[in-house]
Structure formats: structure tokens, C-alpha cells
Design an enzyme around this catalytic site. Sequence first.
Site, PDB file in Angstrom:
ATOM      1  N   PRO A  37     -13.659   7.894   2.618  1.00 14.81           N
ATOM      2  CA  PRO A  37     -12.566   7.244   1.879  1.00 14.81           C
ATOM      3  C   PRO A  37     -11.250   7.989   2.085  1.00 14.81           C
ATOM      4  O   PRO A  37     -11.241   9.110   2.599  1.00 14.81           O
ATOM      5  CB  PRO A  37     -13.027   7.353   0.427  1.00 14.81           C
ATOM      6  CG  PRO A  37     -13.935   8.541   0.378  1.00 14.81           C
ATOM      7  CD  PRO A  37     -14.537   8.709   1.749  1.00 14.81           C
ATOM      8  N   GLU A  78     -13.742  -9.681   7.669  1.00 14.60           N
ATOM      9  CA  GLU A  78     -14.578  -9.149   6.590  1.00 14.60           C
ATOM     10  C   GLU A  78     -14.728 -10.223   5.524  1.00 14.60           C
ATOM     11  O   GLU A  78     -13.766 -10.939   5.206  1.00 14.60           O
ATOM     12  CB  GLU A  78     -13.923  -7.906   5.983  1.00 14.60           C
ATOM     13  CG  GLU A  78     -14.022  -6.707   6.915  1.00 14.60           C
ATOM     14  CD  GLU A  78     -13.627  -5.385   6.268  1.00 14.60           C
ATOM     15  OE1 GLU A  78     -12.722  -5.380   5.416  1.00 14.60           O
ATOM     16  OE2 GLU A  78     -14.223  -4.364   6.624  1.00 14.60           O
ATOM     17  N   TRP A 108      -6.315   3.895   0.758  1.00 13.42           N
ATOM     18  CA  TRP A 108      -6.213   4.217  -0.671  1.00 13.42           C
ATOM     19  C   TRP A 108      -5.789   3.023  -1.528  1.00 13.42           C
ATOM     20  O   TRP A 108      -5.847   3.093  -2.748  1.00 13.42           O
ATOM     21  CB  TRP A 108      -5.190   5.353  -0.875  1.00 13.42           C
ATOM     22  CG  TRP A 108      -3.897   5.108  -0.155  1.00 13.42           C
ATOM     23  CD1 TRP A 108      -3.554   5.613   1.079  1.00 13.42           C
ATOM     24  CD2 TRP A 108      -2.814   4.276  -0.558  1.00 13.42           C
ATOM     25  NE1 TRP A 108      -2.314   5.134   1.449  1.00 13.42           N
ATOM     26  CE2 TRP A 108      -1.828   4.311   0.463  1.00 13.42           C
ATOM     27  CE3 TRP A 108      -2.553   3.490  -1.688  1.00 13.42           C
ATOM     28  CZ2 TRP A 108      -0.629   3.604   0.391  1.00 13.42           C
ATOM     29  CZ3 TRP A 108      -1.357   2.777  -1.761  1.00 13.42           C
ATOM     30  CH2 TRP A 108      -0.412   2.842  -0.726  1.00 13.42           C
ATOM     31  N   ASN A 109      -5.301   1.936  -0.925  1.00 10.77           N
ATOM     32  CA  ASN A 109      -4.623   0.935  -1.764  1.00 10.77           C
ATOM     33  C   ASN A 109      -5.571   0.077  -2.609  1.00 10.77           C
ATOM     34  O   ASN A 109      -5.201  -0.366  -3.691  1.00 10.77           O
ATOM     35  CB  ASN A 109      -3.644   0.082  -0.946  1.00 10.77           C
ATOM     36  CG  ASN A 109      -4.277  -0.676   0.172  1.00 10.77           C
ATOM     37  OD1 ASN A 109      -5.431  -0.423   0.534  1.00 10.77           O
ATOM     38  ND2 ASN A 109      -3.549  -1.612   0.750  1.00 10.77           N
ATOM     39  N   CYS A 155      -1.824  -4.906   2.345  1.00 11.17           N
ATOM     40  CA  CYS A 155      -1.601  -5.368   3.724  1.00 11.17           C
ATOM     41  C   CYS A 155      -1.173  -6.834   3.722  1.00 11.17           C
ATOM     42  O   CYS A 155      -0.528  -7.304   4.647  1.00 11.17           O
ATOM     43  CB  CYS A 155      -2.872  -5.193   4.532  1.00 11.17           C
ATOM     44  SG  CYS A 155      -4.284  -5.960   3.735  1.00 11.17           S
TER      45      CYS A 155
HETATM   46  P1  NAP Z   1      -3.886   5.074   7.201  1.00  8.79           P
HETATM   47  O1  NAP Z   1      -2.915   6.195   7.139  1.00  8.79           O
HETATM   48  O2  NAP Z   1      -4.095   4.404   8.497  1.00  8.79           O
HETATM   49  O3  NAP Z   1      -5.260   5.669   6.661  1.00  8.79           O
HETATM   50  C1  NAP Z   1      -6.404   4.871   6.482  1.00  8.79           C
HETATM   51  C2  NAP Z   1      -7.623   5.741   6.508  1.00  8.79           C
HETATM   52  O4  NAP Z   1      -7.753   6.302   7.815  1.00  8.79           O
HETATM   53  C3  NAP Z   1      -7.564   6.931   5.545  1.00  8.79           C
HETATM   54  O5  NAP Z   1      -8.846   7.171   5.045  1.00  8.79           O
HETATM   55  C4  NAP Z   1      -7.102   8.050   6.450  1.00  8.79           C
HETATM   56  O6  NAP Z   1      -7.395   9.334   6.002  1.00  8.79           O
HETATM   57  C5  NAP Z   1      -7.874   7.704   7.708  1.00  8.79           C
HETATM   58  N1  NAP Z   1      -7.377   8.349   8.916  1.00  8.79           N
HETATM   59  C6  NAP Z   1      -6.117   8.647   9.267  1.00  8.79           C
HETATM   60  N2  NAP Z   1      -6.086   9.267  10.464  1.00  8.79           N
HETATM   61  C7  NAP Z   1      -7.365   9.360  10.880  1.00  8.79           C
HETATM   62  C8  NAP Z   1      -7.997   9.892  12.031  1.00  8.79           C
HETATM   63  N3  NAP Z   1      -7.306  10.488  13.008  1.00  8.79           N
HETATM   64  N4  NAP Z   1      -9.326   9.810  12.134  1.00  8.79           N
HETATM   65  C9  NAP Z   1     -10.057   9.244  11.158  1.00  8.79           C
HETATM   66  N5  NAP Z   1      -9.524   8.717  10.032  1.00  8.79           N
HETATM   67  C10 NAP Z   1      -8.188   8.776   9.895  1.00  8.79           C
HETATM   68  O7  NAP Z   1      -3.532   3.935   6.158  1.00  8.79           O
HETATM   69  P2  NAP Z   1      -3.215   4.083   4.609  1.00  8.79           P
HETATM   70  O8  NAP Z   1      -1.830   4.594   4.462  1.00  8.79           O
HETATM   71  O9  NAP Z   1      -4.311   4.817   3.906  1.00  8.79           O
HETATM   72  O10 NAP Z   1      -3.330   2.567   4.155  1.00  8.79           O
HETATM   73  C11 NAP Z   1      -2.286   1.689   4.308  1.00  8.79           C
HETATM   74  C12 NAP Z   1      -2.475   0.843   5.553  1.00  8.79           C
HETATM   75  O11 NAP Z   1      -3.716   0.158   5.492  1.00  8.79           O
HETATM   76  C13 NAP Z   1      -1.427  -0.224   5.686  1.00  8.79           C
HETATM   77  O12 NAP Z   1      -1.006  -0.318   7.012  1.00  8.79           O
HETATM   78  C14 NAP Z   1      -2.154  -1.494   5.256  1.00  8.79           C
HETATM   79  O13 NAP Z   1      -1.605  -2.668   5.766  1.00  8.79           O
HETATM   80  C15 NAP Z   1      -3.514  -1.219   5.782  1.00  8.79           C
HETATM   81  N6  NAP Z   1      -4.508  -2.051   5.101  1.00  8.79           N
HETATM   82  C16 NAP Z   1      -5.054  -3.094   5.778  1.00  8.79           C
HETATM   83  C17 NAP Z   1      -5.968  -3.938   5.154  1.00  8.79           C
HETATM   84  C18 NAP Z   1      -6.571  -5.085   5.888  1.00  8.79           C
HETATM   85  O14 NAP Z   1      -7.585  -5.594   5.414  1.00  8.79           O
HETATM   86  N7  NAP Z   1      -6.033  -5.538   6.995  1.00  8.79           N
HETATM   87  C19 NAP Z   1      -6.334  -3.685   3.823  1.00  8.79           C
HETATM   88  C20 NAP Z   1      -5.762  -2.615   3.164  1.00  8.79           C
HETATM   89  C21 NAP Z   1      -4.850  -1.790   3.817  1.00  8.79           C
HETATM   90  P3  NAP Z   1      -6.174  10.410   5.868  1.00  8.79           P
HETATM   91  O15 NAP Z   1      -5.224   9.829   4.902  1.00  8.79           O
HETATM   92  O16 NAP Z   1      -6.812  11.668   5.437  1.00  8.79           O
HETATM   93  O17 NAP Z   1      -5.529  10.579   7.198  1.00  8.79           O
END
Ligand code: NAP
Length: 479
Positions: free
Chosen positions: A176, A459, A151-152, A285
Site C-alpha cells: 500500500p 477493474e 493513498w487516495n 483519478c
Molecule cells: P504514485 O506516486 O504513482 O504512487 C502509487 C503507488 O506506487 C504508491 O504505493 C507508491 O509508493 C508506489 N510507487 C511509487 N514508486 C514506486 C516504485 N518505483 N516501485 C514500486 N512502487 C512505487 O501515485 P499516488 O500519488 O500515490 O496516487 C495518485 C495517482 O494515482 C494519480 O495519478 C491518480 O490519478 C492515480 N490513481 C488512478 C486510479 C485509477 O483507477 N486509474 C485510481 C486512483 C488513483 P511510494 O509513495 O512509497 O512511492
Amino acid sequence: MTDTPTQLFIGGAWLDAADGATMPVDDPATGEILCRIADAGPKDARLAEEAAVQAQEEWARTAPRARSEILRRAYEIILERTDELAHLMTAEMGKPLAEARGEVAYAAEFFRWFSEEAVRIDGGAGILPDGRNRMLLSRRPVGPCLLITPWNFPLAMGTRKIGPAIAAGCTMVLKPAPQTPLSSLALAAILQEAGLPDGVLNVVTTSRAGEVCEPLLRGGRIRKLSFTGSTNVGRLLLAQSAEAVVRTSMELGGNAPFIVFEDADLGKAVDGAMLAKMRNMGEACTAANRFFVHHSVAEEFGRRLAERMGALVVGPGTRDGVDVGPLIDRTGRGKVEALVADAVERGARVLVGGRTPEGPGCFYPPTVLTDVSPGSRLMDTEIFGPVAAILTFGDEDEVIRRANDTPWGLVGYVFTEGLDRALRVSERLEVGMVGLNTGLVSNPAAPFGGVKQSGLGREGGRVGIDEFLEYQYLAMPVR
Ligand code: NAP
């Protein structure tokens, strides 16, 4: 908001969920519901997968120039609609409008970059060392992909995956984050307008991520998973991908060190800290998570940073003059509050901020903590909020050891005026990216990604498209 799609996008059509389910999208600045959107279940996911599978063969045969031009048109439409898209993003995610406009430009740039890459997919040919055989090397799309975004950065995390997938000739299902689905749906409508054939991109919004994604990953028809999100979820998806040996790209969490040496230009270091910490309210991140400052300049750095942080205006992202919007939700804010409380309990001093304001919305003030104990919980986890935690160090070896003492390795920031030290320290940091006297590394033309538990693959940049391509080697005798 009135024109924003709220249904699933499958096979070029806008559809309700098969079971009629809907879910709310909230405004984090007020806690109120913005709208309701379709909430897909496994049946809808299968339909989206089928659409992607059916479209794959013809899409792979589409001329690279045609794929390139669709991306280019979409890039232009996105820029024309910057204001509309920025308002949508601010409404669902909370970031101030100026930042949302910045993200729209950043997101669009992935389409321009990959429109240029689509026509540069090369292969190879040659005589093998035995002299008797010839080799022809071609590159082809990996096949239907599942793209999962956080979402960020609601728009840019989508375009960073969709851009190379389109350029490579892959079809896809995009899931998403449930907090910010509207930007992705708007993006799907733009791509359709830009001429993307039906079924190439399918978008399923859902509150049931596991139920929707797991069957696709295990089913054997999806050939690639590109995931951005937390390391914990990434690990789970890697395990699910193992069964059908799905290729994976993982952009996961970070725990960025921000190192300020005694010979740093403190003005540059504070500017860099503001960017590395406060971009996206700290919900990135790449956000600086651990500030290691040489003990001889720590007090001055802390004072200057606290002054700058304390001057930021907190409020709804749509309001003029606001620098810091709300955090994404109450869970996100609760985590930040708990981390600050833990650090203070262990002896940290609050230079500015640190107190949750009254009233609606998920606001948290810019906060600077100093004298942070190395045992504090915020050293081992992403803060994901506007909190700068300062620790001090004595020498170079020590700070490198402490900076590397984490399972993550996405990005590190180094501030020094010494060229030798700058290169030496950067080379010893276990990270995929280094910001040297700068607090911002993200750029569509550069390979973004981490090492260790921060991810697999890159990416953007020249290599971004490789994640969506396979090699085929053809052997042929020389006659
Ligand atoms: P998240 O909880 O891991 O969720 C990311 C995505 O995965 C959401 O769409 C989420 O949907 C989905 N998801 C969760 N559990 C799943 C499952 N069992 N099967 C399939 N999809 C699933 O992360 P977030 O809180 O949205 O984002 C923050 C994190 O993203 C941080 O750790 C940040 O560092 C990381 N991030 C990394 C980068 C990079 O490029 N390295 C860039 C941006 C963000 P639901 O919410 O419905 O579960």
C-alpha cells in the site's frame, strides 16, 4: 487506533521488519504523527514473495465456493465495522467521515461482487473446425501477484485488486501507499478473520517502494502486477515488468474533461460538477480536471458552481458538518497552490477560494477559476485538489478535439439534454468511461479503466476477474 495492526503481514503472521525499521504515519489534518509502523526492506519483500509462492498451488486448488465464502464473510465484517474503518481512513488520509463511510461501503462491495464471480469462472469445449480435433478450454489463476495501491482510496483500491485475485485463486503481496497503510493492514486482519489461509495475502508497508518492488518484478516468481497510481510510476513499473514478462494491469492517472453544452440542464450540470470535482477533495483519478462550458452558459454555470463551492465547510474530517478535509500532504497542497498561481498569472479570474488558510494541516479551499487560458499548466496535469478550472468553447467539433488533446483517457463527463448529441459526443471521446449527465461513474459492477496513458486493463465488472486468470487450451483428437 489501539487495535490497528502496525506490523508486516507475512505468511499469516504479524512481523517487524527484519532490520527493525519503522516509519511514521501522519494525520494530514494536524501534521502530527498518528503512529509508527513497520518499514519493510528487500529481505521482508522476499519473505512475503516466498509466502505467496508457497501458498499458490494449494490456494489454486481451493474450491471456488470456499474462496467465494471467504470474500462474502469479509464483506460482512467490513460492513459491521464501517465506523471503525471510516475513522481509521479519515485519520490517515483526511477525507470527511461521511465520505470515508461511503468508501467503506464501496470497498466492501468489491468483495461481494467478486464473491459472486468466484463461482462463475467458466471454460469451454468444442470440436475444432477440422473435425478431427477437440478443444477443452480451462481457466486458471495467473499465479502470485504484486499489488501496488495509492493513498487516495486507501480501502477501495485494495479490495478492487484483492477481491478478484482471491476469486481467481491467486496469492499476492500487497504494497500500500506509505501515507495510508493502516486501512490495508486492517483489511488483512479482517481477511484472516474471514478464513483466508496463511500466505494468500501478504502486506508489506514500506518507505522504500523501489527497493522492495523491483526485485520482485524482475525475479520471475511474481506472475502479475496490478498497479494503481500515477502514469509516471506506471511507466517505470511496466519497464521493470518487461524483463520477466510479468502480466500487468495499470490503473493510471486521468485528465478528465467535463463538457457542458448550451442545451444542458444547468442544475444537473452543477450537481454533477460538485460530485466529479469534489469527491475525495478532488484527489481522484476520475476528478473533473478541465471544465469546458459553452460560452452562452459559462457565466451562469461559473456563478452557480462558485456559490456551491463557496458554501462547503473546510476542516478536519472528523468534525461534524465538514465537507472538505485536508489534502494528503504538503507536497500535494504545494502542487495545487502552484497550479492556481500559474493559471492566475496567465489571466484566470478567481471566483471563489484560491487562498491557502493559515494554521496546521494541509487544507486548501474549494476554488473556481474562470477565463482559464488553454496554456495553463493545470490543463496538462492532474490538479488533485478542490480546484475547478473553467474554459469556454463554441462548437461540438472544437470541444471534442480539445477534450481529446491529452495523453490521458480515463473518463469524460458530458452534460446535454439532446440524446443524439449525448451519444455522438460520448462515442467520440477517447476515454474508457463516460459520465452522461452524471458526475460519478465508479461502480464495482462496471469495468473501470482508461485508454491511452490512463492504463491497461479493467477493474471491476464481469471482466475484472479476467485480469487474474489465464486460459489453458487442451487439444485432443476425436476418436
Ligand atoms: P504514485 O506516486 O504513482 O504512487 C502509487 C503507488 O506506487 C504508491 O504505493 C507508491 O509508493 C508506489 N510507487 C511509487 N514508486 C514506486 C516504485 N518505483 N516501485 C514500486 N512502487 C512505487 O501515485 P499516488 O500519488 O500515490 O496516487 C495518485 C495517482 O494515482 C494519480 O495519478 C491518480 O490519478 C492515480 N490513481 C488512478 C486510479 C485509477 O483507477 N486509474 C485510481 C486512483 C488513483 P511510494 O509513495 O512509497 O512511492
